[in-house]
Design an enzyme around this catalytic site. Structure first.
Site, PDB file in Angstrom:
ATOM      1  N   GLU A   9     -28.013   8.837 -35.920  1.00  0.00           N
ATOM      2  CA  GLU A   9     -27.025   9.646 -35.660  1.00  0.00           C
ATOM      3  C   GLU A   9     -27.400  11.049 -35.192  1.00  0.00           C
ATOM      4  O   GLU A   9     -26.875  11.577 -34.202  1.00  0.00           O
ATOM      5  CB  GLU A   9     -26.016   9.598 -36.713  1.00  0.00           C
ATOM      6  N   ALA A  18     -64.113 -28.763 -44.102  1.00  0.00           N
ATOM      7  CA  ALA A  18     -64.802 -29.305 -45.560  1.00  0.00           C
ATOM      8  C   ALA A  18     -65.898 -28.534 -45.894  1.00  0.00           C
ATOM      9  O   ALA A  18     -66.233 -28.285 -47.148  1.00  0.00           O
ATOM     10  CB  ALA A  18     -65.173 -30.828 -45.159  1.00  0.00           C
ATOM     11  N   CYS A  49     -26.374  12.505 -42.531  1.00  0.00           N
ATOM     12  CA  CYS A  49     -25.666  12.200 -41.139  1.00  0.00           C
ATOM     13  C   CYS A  49     -24.313  12.583 -40.987  1.00  0.00           C
ATOM     14  O   CYS A  49     -23.682  12.905 -40.165  1.00  0.00           O
ATOM     15  CB  CYS A  49     -26.338  10.928 -40.545  1.00  0.00           C
TER      16      CYS A  49
END
Length: 346
Positions: free
Chosen positions: A53, A172, A86
């Site tokens: 804002e 493995a 704000c």
């Protein structure tokens, strides 16, 4: 009323430009004049910078703000922290109407809608303003992870694994570099660059010696580097790569990931990446601590080796949790599946 549905969709587009790290939500704002024309736009660019804002107000012609409508993805904050509230800025500018998609779950910053309403500003939720659910839902999705973290007072946890088609993370003989290709690895670095902390176990440090930095495809360091966190009781070697890399690192000598997450919350982390090996990831999954899972699937078959996930205590298929797929994405020859944990586990 000006076209707030379009404006909220645009605000969501703007919000997506902001970072997910830094502890603050991604927020976008569009200011509309009384005739529906766009006065200004803004989004939050990260902790310590102007909120969406305030950014929109700063880019506006003050003469066009009287009677304007502010369309925001998140309820305007009413809290003085690193930046001023704000709410007061909107009121002082003469904004007459505020439409927001999601209420602020943070008790410290919440209450902005009520404060504005008591001062004569018309305040509407997106639903009350008639915004379609798909538009308001997109805005809500932007803050969902952050809001969940705030409500629970625990970081949103992203779990990451890279595995073969048959579910192995190493062959493995223990080799694991590289199961996935360069595109998948580059994407994983963008995730590192957008979290507050990346967590591995001491086993991964001792076996793989990762630097845990966030890097660009050319190998240079990303602008934001997450806190590098090692969990486990074994010592981190003095020569470990993560000790030498730029930025901060932390050793938490515990095997309890929940305790580690509490520590990270107190340190300001709101979005955490658990990256370190099957043992740590499996433990986090067993404890229902993973909120979002990133699985990088490589088109390779190993037939044997280390499984991606250890025993999770699921006795039968009917009891297996069904995760909710969010996105799938092709990365070179690999596939990324992003899924959120079952709603009942939240």
């Amino acid at each position: 009323m000006p076209d707030v549905s379009w404006a909220l969709g645009r605000a969501a587009e703007l919000a997506e430009r902001g970072p997910q790290h830094g502890g603050n939500p991604r927020v976008g704002c569009v200011l509309l004049a009384t005739d529906g024309a766009v006065v200004s736009e803004g989004w939050h660019r990260g902790a310590g910078t102007a909120h969406a804002e305030a950014a929109a107000l700063a880019g506006a012609d003050p003469g066009r703000l009287r009677g304007a409508t502010a369309v925001v993805t998140l309820e305007p904050c009413h809290h003085s922290g690193r930046t001023p509230p704000c709410t007061r800025a909107l009121h002082a500018a003469g904004v007459a109407r505020v439409v927001y998609a999601v209420g602020d779950p943070d008790p410290v910053a919440a209450g902005g809608a009520r404060w504005l309403a008591t001062r004569g500003v018309e305040v509407l939720t997106a639903e009350d303003a008639g915004v379609p659910a798909d538009v308001s839902g997109r805005a809500a999705d932007l803050t969902a992870a952050w809001a969940s973290a705030v409500r629970r007072r625990r970081p949103w946890v992203v779990g990451k694994t890279a595995l073969s088609l048959d579910g192995r993370v190493a062959a493995a003989d223990g080799t694991s570099r590289w199961i996935t290709g360069a595109a998948a690895r580059n994407h994983a670095h963008t995730v590192r660059a957008d979290v507050d902390a990346v967590v591995v176990g001491t086993g991964t440090v001792l076996a793989d010696d990762p630097a845990l930095t966030a890097r660009r495809p050319d190998g240079t360091l990303a602008e934001h580097q997450p806190l590098r966190v090692v969990v486990g009781r074994r010592a981190v070697p003095p020569q470990a790569a993560l000790r030498q890399a730029p930025g901060d690192w932390l050793h938490l000598p515990t095997r309890d990931l929940r305790t580690a997450l509490d520590r990270l919350w107190d340190a300001g982390a709101r979005r955490v990446l658990v990256e370190g090996g099957p043992s740590l990831l499996s433990g986090a999954l067993r404890e229902h601590l993973v909120d979002e899972l990133h699985a990088y699937l490589a088109p390779v078959l190993l037939g044997a080796g280390l499984p991606a996930v250890a025993d999770l205590g699921v006795p039968t298929l009917a009891d297996a949790p069904r995760w909710r797929p969010v996105t799938t994405r092709t990365l070179g020859e690999d596939l990324l599946v992003v899924a959120h944990r079952p709603q009942g586990d939240l």
